[in-house]
Design an enzyme around this catalytic site. Structure first.
Site, short mmCIF file in Angstrom:
data_model
loop_
_atom_site.label_atom_id
_atom_site.label_comp_id
_atom_site.label_asym_id
_atom_site.label_seq_id
_atom_site.Cartn_x
_atom_site.Cartn_y
_atom_site.Cartn_z
N ARG A 57 11.12 -3.56 11.26
CA ARG A 57 10.09 -2.92 12.07
C ARG A 57 9.74 -3.87 13.21
NH1 ARG A 57 5.19 -0.57 8.47
NH2 ARG A 57 4.01 -1.55 10.12
N ARG A 108 -1.32 -9.41 13.02
CA ARG A 108 -1.80 -8.31 12.16
C ARG A 108 -2.72 -8.86 11.05
NH1 ARG A 108 3.65 -5.86 10.34
NH2 ARG A 108 2.45 -4.24 9.30
N ARG A 165 -9.94 1.23 8.91
CA ARG A 165 -9.58 -0.17 9.16
C ARG A 165 -10.65 -0.91 9.94
NH1 ARG A 165 -3.43 0.44 9.01
NH2 ARG A 165 -2.54 -1.57 9.58
N LYS A 201 0.83 -1.22 0.00
CA LYS A 201 0.00 0.00 0.00
C LYS A 201 0.86 1.26 0.00
CE LYS A 201 -2.37 -0.90 3.81
NZ LYS A 201 -1.85 -2.21 4.18
N ARG A 240 11.31 -7.59 5.05
CA ARG A 240 11.29 -6.13 4.88
C ARG A 240 12.26 -5.46 5.86
NH1 ARG A 240 5.68 -2.80 5.05
NH2 ARG A 240 5.57 -3.42 7.24
P1 AMP Z 1 0.58 0.12 9.19
O1 AMP Z 1 1.90 0.75 8.92
O2 AMP Z 1 -0.53 0.74 8.37
O3 AMP Z 1 0.61 -1.38 9.08
O4 AMP Z 1 0.21 0.47 10.71
C1 AMP Z 1 1.03 0.04 11.78
C2 AMP Z 1 0.21 -0.06 13.06
O5 AMP Z 1 -0.35 1.23 13.39
C3 AMP Z 1 -0.99 -0.99 12.97
O6 AMP Z 1 -0.65 -2.36 13.19
C4 AMP Z 1 -1.87 -0.43 14.08
O7 AMP Z 1 -1.40 -0.78 15.36
C5 AMP Z 1 -1.66 1.08 13.93
N1 AMP Z 1 -2.62 1.68 12.99
C6 AMP Z 1 -2.35 2.28 11.79
N2 AMP Z 1 -3.47 2.71 11.19
C7 AMP Z 1 -4.49 2.37 12.03
C8 AMP Z 1 -5.90 2.53 11.98
N3 AMP Z 1 -6.51 3.10 10.94
N4 AMP Z 1 -6.63 2.05 13.03
C9 AMP Z 1 -6.05 1.47 14.09
N5 AMP Z 1 -4.73 1.27 14.19
C10 AMP Z 1 -3.94 1.72 13.18
#
Ligand code: AMP
Length: 215
Positions: free
Chosen positions: A160, A171, A88, A13, A127
């Protein structure tokens, strides 16, 4: 253009949203990036989000809702945006609906990038990200010519904390249970476009652009 880009963690993404924001001239908004920056800067938002992020769980809808409402009130998003990693949950879809309605605008499209879970686990475990600028590398296919340092800024390349296999599985479970249902909601509204996310980033981007034009 006002777009949502959704898909499993690690499906690409961020990479595709960056390209799309450049080609369309709109702002790329990644809630994950905003939260990671807040954690790095020691801000109270970061402190509240840190534990959920490290364990692969979602941060509360309230926290994300307040954060995104403020961000979408800024002038730079008036010309359009790509939301990456938001909404989400079903509740976050309602939050976004309310914010957009207040501004008198609508979403144009929701793009769902697809891949198999097996492919995702493989990609995420390999990654590496630059600690300083956030550039993304892949152990197998896109390593840095500077070894353990970033090609752009020489920052250290790290994994990460949520890219370990156990957290990746969590996740993916959260994605299946809480996020995937929102694709159906957007499908019913006639907004959803599905794009296959496997293959080289350039191929995926071409596919994505073609689908957007055809829609
Ligand atoms: P990502 O980089 O988008 O995978 O986000 C990393 C982490 O941030 C996720 O695993 C969640 O803990 C938190 N996070 C990011 N976006 C959201 C969202 N829209 N709602 C809830 N948690 C989020």
């Amino acid at each position: 253009m006002r777009l949502v880009l959704m898909g499993m963690p690690g499906v690409g993404k961020g990479t595709q949203a960056t390209r799309l924001s450049e080609s369309l001239g709109v702002v790329h908004l990644s809630t994950g990036d905003i939260l990671r920056d807040a954690v790095k800067a020691g801000m109270s938002l970061g402190l509240k989000a840190k534990d959920a992020m490290a364990s692969g769980k979602l941060v509360t809808d309230k926290l994300i809702g307040d954060m995104i409402s403020k961000r979408l009130a800024q002038h730079d998003v008036e010309g359009g945006f790509i939301l990456d990693g938001f909404p989400r949950t079903v509740e976050q879809v309602a939050i976004l609906d309310r914010v957009l309605e207040q501004r008198g605008v609508r979403l144009d499209r929701v793009i769902l990038l697809g891949a198999s879970e097996q492919e995702i686990v493989r990609r995420l475990s390999g990654r590496r990200v630059c600690e300083s600028c956030g550039a993304v590398y892949r152990v197998e296919s896109k390593s840095s010519s500077k070894g353990e340092a970033c090609e752009r800024c020489e920052g250290a390349l790290v994994q990460r904390p949520d890219d370990t296999e156990e957290v990746i599985r969590e996740r993916l479970r959260v994605y299946r249970e809480q996020t995937l249902p929102i694709a159906d909601a957007y499908k019913k509204r006639g907004l959803l476009i599905k794009v296959e996310g496997t293959g080289a980033p350039e191929e995926v981007f071409e596919r994505l652009q073609a689908e957007l034009v055809a829609a």
